[in-house]
Design an enzyme around this catalytic site. Structure first.
Site, PDB file in Angstrom:
ATOM      1  CB  CYS A   2      -0.931  -0.026   1.210  1.00 29.65           C
ATOM      2  SG  CYS A   2      -0.281  -0.956   2.611  1.00 29.65           S
ATOM      3  NE  ARG A  27       3.177   1.569  -3.155  1.00 30.43           N
ATOM      4  CZ  ARG A  27       4.420   1.148  -2.989  1.00 30.43           C
ATOM      5  NH1 ARG A  27       5.373   1.577  -3.790  1.00 30.43           N
ATOM      6  NH2 ARG A  27       4.730   0.308  -2.033  1.00 30.43           N
ATOM      7  CD1 TRP A  73      -4.039  -4.517  -2.693  1.00 29.11           C
ATOM      8  CD2 TRP A  73      -3.240  -5.952  -1.188  1.00 29.11           C
ATOM      9  NE1 TRP A  73      -4.118  -5.767  -3.238  1.00 29.11           N
ATOM     10  CE2 TRP A  73      -3.641  -6.674  -2.335  1.00 29.11           C
ATOM     11  CE3 TRP A  73      -2.707  -6.649  -0.110  1.00 29.11           C
ATOM     12  CZ2 TRP A  73      -3.509  -8.056  -2.431  1.00 29.11           C
ATOM     13  CZ3 TRP A  73      -2.584  -8.031  -0.201  1.00 29.11           C
ATOM     14  CH2 TRP A  73      -2.983  -8.709  -1.355  1.00 29.11           C
ATOM     15  CG  ASN A  99       2.799   0.742   3.438  1.00 25.71           C
ATOM     16  OD1 ASN A  99       1.622   0.994   3.645  1.00 25.71           O
ATOM     17  ND2 ASN A  99       3.499   1.340   2.489  1.00 25.71           N
ATOM     18  N   GLY A 100       2.958  -3.211   5.561  1.00 32.16           N
ATOM     19  CA  GLY A 100       3.593  -4.442   6.013  1.00 32.16           C
ATOM     20  C   GLY A 100       2.634  -5.292   6.820  1.00 32.16           C
ATOM     21  CD  GLU A 480       5.125 -11.480 -18.361  1.00 33.14           C
ATOM     22  OE1 GLU A 480       4.835 -10.278 -18.192  1.00 33.14           O
ATOM     23  OE2 GLU A 480       5.262 -12.274 -17.402  1.00 33.14           O
ATOM     24  CE  LYS A 484       2.613  -8.040 -18.018  1.00 31.18           C
ATOM     25  NZ  LYS A 484       2.724  -9.007 -16.975  1.00 31.18           N
ATOM     26  CD  GLU A 487      -0.186  -9.179 -14.263  1.00 31.68           C
ATOM     27  OE1 GLU A 487       0.510  -9.079 -13.239  1.00 31.68           O
ATOM     28  OE2 GLU A 487       0.213  -8.801 -15.384  1.00 31.68           O
ATOM     29  CG  HIS A 503       1.446 -34.993 -20.953  1.00 31.79           C
ATOM     30  ND1 HIS A 503       1.636 -36.363 -20.903  1.00 31.79           N
ATOM     31  CD2 HIS A 503       2.311 -34.523 -21.893  1.00 31.79           C
ATOM     32  CE1 HIS A 503       2.586 -36.708 -21.757  1.00 31.79           C
ATOM     33  NE2 HIS A 503       3.010 -35.615 -22.374  1.00 31.79           N
ATOM     34  CE  LYS A 602       4.914  -1.582 -11.709  1.00 34.32           C
ATOM     35  NZ  LYS A 602       4.777  -2.327 -12.969  1.00 34.32           N
TER      36      LYS A 602
END
Length: 607
Positions: A2, A27, A73, A99-100, A480, A484, A487, A503, A602
């Site tokens: 956050c 973020r 967050w 934060n944390g 990747e 994307k 996300e 498989h 982020k």
């Protein structure tokens, strides 16, 4: 994960705090709040669930010259006004943003409850405000020092008190805290982006350090409250000038910045004469490089996918056995780090908690550690003391684009340097140097296909599932590409090695499950077309990525994305650039909040 902003000076604190929160929106967060010390000495606090835009109407009557603000967050407790920061002690004398994660908050809370303290929120953070109040005896810094001595876990905090107008005390352990030095006051934030418009220089706090901030001075102390001399650095100019410009979203802007970002990553690092890469930040002599017998790459998300591409590079080019570790698992599974191992942690922000934990475990096991990061002064960069900066420029959109591309390019340069150090001759090295020099133009050629890619993406925008398949170094490119898409568009997408299709995953194919097949002209191409036929036999539509004017795919599909001819080493770069555009345009067609996807942040600064 956050954002923290704090300001003390002679300007309107509320305006600066709100602006800082808006600069930190990228973020990811789910609630916001500010607390300002008013002219009467009281703490004025307003909070709201949702975006900063919902907070703005509540701030019109909040005025003062010193305050703290936060975007949260959610970890402990649902997104709500009561769980939003700042948190105050019971008497309303002390306000804290955090934060944390405080790992021992339950036992601390139980102790405070026994003493009659009443809690308003479900968060772990509220215990910090109550502990500071318990230890406060007229010295705010000392109360914070005593409090953080009780905390176990990760934290970046900023504290104000009604008894100390104009003063902010902040501290960090595992979660970034940056102090900004300005002409009209001083600031604190979790990200230099929030400070760039108001401060010219910054101090990056180290773990265990505390900063006592007033309008005209900043004093940094260590964990036992002894003053230390901090390092002061200038804010890079590109951090200040990071608007969207003509683009609808930061993500699209950053995709189109990739040719310049790649050029910046390469600039001054290629030697045509010797056919090698010059990476001074690696800080290893040729003799030290020759001693490396194993490479371990650690990362999360897109950084891990870049590392998977790097695994091919180090083994194919340098002949060094290489493994890629999910950074979150690295320290918990007790990895075997043999003598003469080089560990390469990759983190766009340089603050990723899991990757930082991997760095510390690798150092503890005696490995040589060299980081790849995009942020100068970040924790991982400082703790490693060696590595390579990407110089990709600010990346604001949550979904990584140019940072990923530059990570792959950097890994290729590292592999080239190690390859020339052992089994690659000068001519082979010079050829790879020429290929690397061509990367910016190759990416531009992909971007020139934007309209074609947009039309294909819009055709499939209504779907809810997608598969991506690739082989060799294009297997991580498939991962990747799928990441994307999921996300930013919220489409369920999975990346697979094409050989894995049979498989199990093939059971899910059908007419509503398109498959993005990476059929570039690299080893394995023929088998990829066999995989395409298997998909079509299950009625799954295929979107083929092919090289240049290759017409083979036209037998199977009309949905073809063409990337410029290049070797297998460059193919992941140009292919992922195309897949980024595909994901962007598909998400745009679905009217998704592209730059700030739900539930994502982020910089992932908690484990």
């Amino acid at each position: 994960m956050c954002g923290i902003v704090g300001y003390t000076g002679d300007a309107d604190a509320t305006r600066i705090l709100v602006d800082g929160l808006l600069r930190l929106e990228y973020r990811g967060y789910d609630s916001a709040g500010i607390c300002v010390a008013g002219a009467d000495g009281g703490l004025q606090t307003v909070k709201s669930a949702g975006k900063v835009a919902r907070l703005l109407p509540l701030t019109t009557e909040v005025h003062g010259r010193c305050g703290i603000a936060h975007t949260r967050w959610a970890t402990h407790g649902a997104p709500s006004e009561v769980n939003a920061h700042p948190h105050l002690d019971g008497a309303g004398n002390i306000a804290v943003v955090h934060n944390g994660i405080i790992e021992n908050y339950r036992e601390l809370k139980a102790s405070l409850l026994r003493d009659g303290v009443e809690f308003r929120s479900e968060t772990d953070s509220e215990v910090i405000a109550h502990l500071i109040a318990r230890y406060y005896e007229g010295d705010l810094v000392r109360a914070v020092v005593r409090t953080i001595g009780r905390l176990r876990g990760a934290y970046g905090i900023a504290v104000i008190s009604r008894h100390h107008p104009g003063e902010i005390v902040c501290a960090r352990n595992g979660s970034p805290v940056v102090v900004g030095l300005g002409k009209r006051g001083n600031m604190v934030a979790s990200d230099v982006t929030a400070l760039a418009a108001y401060a010219g220089e910054v101090i990056y706090l180290r773990d265990g350090e505390i900063a006592d901030i007033t309008p005209d001075k900043v004093e940094v102390r260590n964990s036992v409250n002894i003053p230390v001399v901090p390092d002061v650095t200038e804010i890079p100019a590109e951090t200040v000038n990071s608007g969207k410009g003509e683009y609808a979203h930061y993500m699209l802007k950053e995709i189109f910045e990739q040719p310049d970002a790649a050029a910046n990553t390469l600039r001054g690092r290629l030697d045509r004469e010797l056919g090698t890469a010059l990476l001074s930040g690696l800080n290893m002599t040729p003799a030290a490089m020759a001693q490396v017998r194993q490479v371990v790459i650690a990362g999360c998300g897109s950084s891990m996918h870049a590392g998977m591409v790097g695994e091919y590079y180090f083994e194919d080019i340098a002949g060094i056995p290489t493994s890629v570790e999910q950074a979150a698992e690295f320290r918990y599974r007790n990895p075997i780090i043999a003598p003469n191992t080089l560990v390469i942690p990759i983190s766009q922000s340089g603050e990723t908690a899991d990757t930082l934990a991997a760095v510390r475990e690798a150092v503890n096991k005696g490995a040589t550690v060299a980081a790849i990061s995009n942020v100068v002064g970040s924790t991982i960069a400082r703790e490693c003391g060696r590595g390579v900066y990407l110089h990709a420029g600010p990346e604001i959109s949550v979904a990584s684009t140019k940072a990923f591309i530059c990570q792959v390019i950097t890994l290729l340069m590292l592999a080239l340097a190690f390859g020339r150090n052992r089994r690659m001759n000068r001519e082979q090295g010079a050829e790879l140097v020429r290929e690397l020099e061509s990367v910016p133009e190759l990416i531009r050629a992909v971007l020139d296909q934007a309209e074609v890619i947009r039309r294909i993406a819009e055709k499939f925008a209504a779907g809810e599932h997608a598969f991506y398949i690739g082989r060799g170094p294009l297997y991580p490119a498939a991962l990747e590409g799928a990441l994307k898409l999921k996300e930013i568009s919220y489409v369920h997408a999975e990346g697979y090695h094409a050989a894995e299709l049979k498989h199990g995953p093939i059971a899910l194919l059908g007419e509503n499950v398109p498959v993005v097949a990476l059929a570039n002209d690299i080893p394995g191409r023929e088998k990829m077309f066999s995989n395409i036929e298997e998909c079509l036999a299950r009625h799954a539509p295929v979107i083929a990525v092919v090289t240049g004017d290759d017409r083979t795919a036209e037998r199977y599909t009309e949905d073809i994305i063409r990337v410029p001819p290049c070797s297998r080493f460059i193919a992941p770069v140009v292919t992922v650039a195309a897949l980024q555009l595909f994901a962007y345009y598909l998400a745009s067609a679905r009217n998704c909040p592209i730059d700030q996807p739900r539930n994502l942040a982020k910089s992932v600064t908690v484990e």
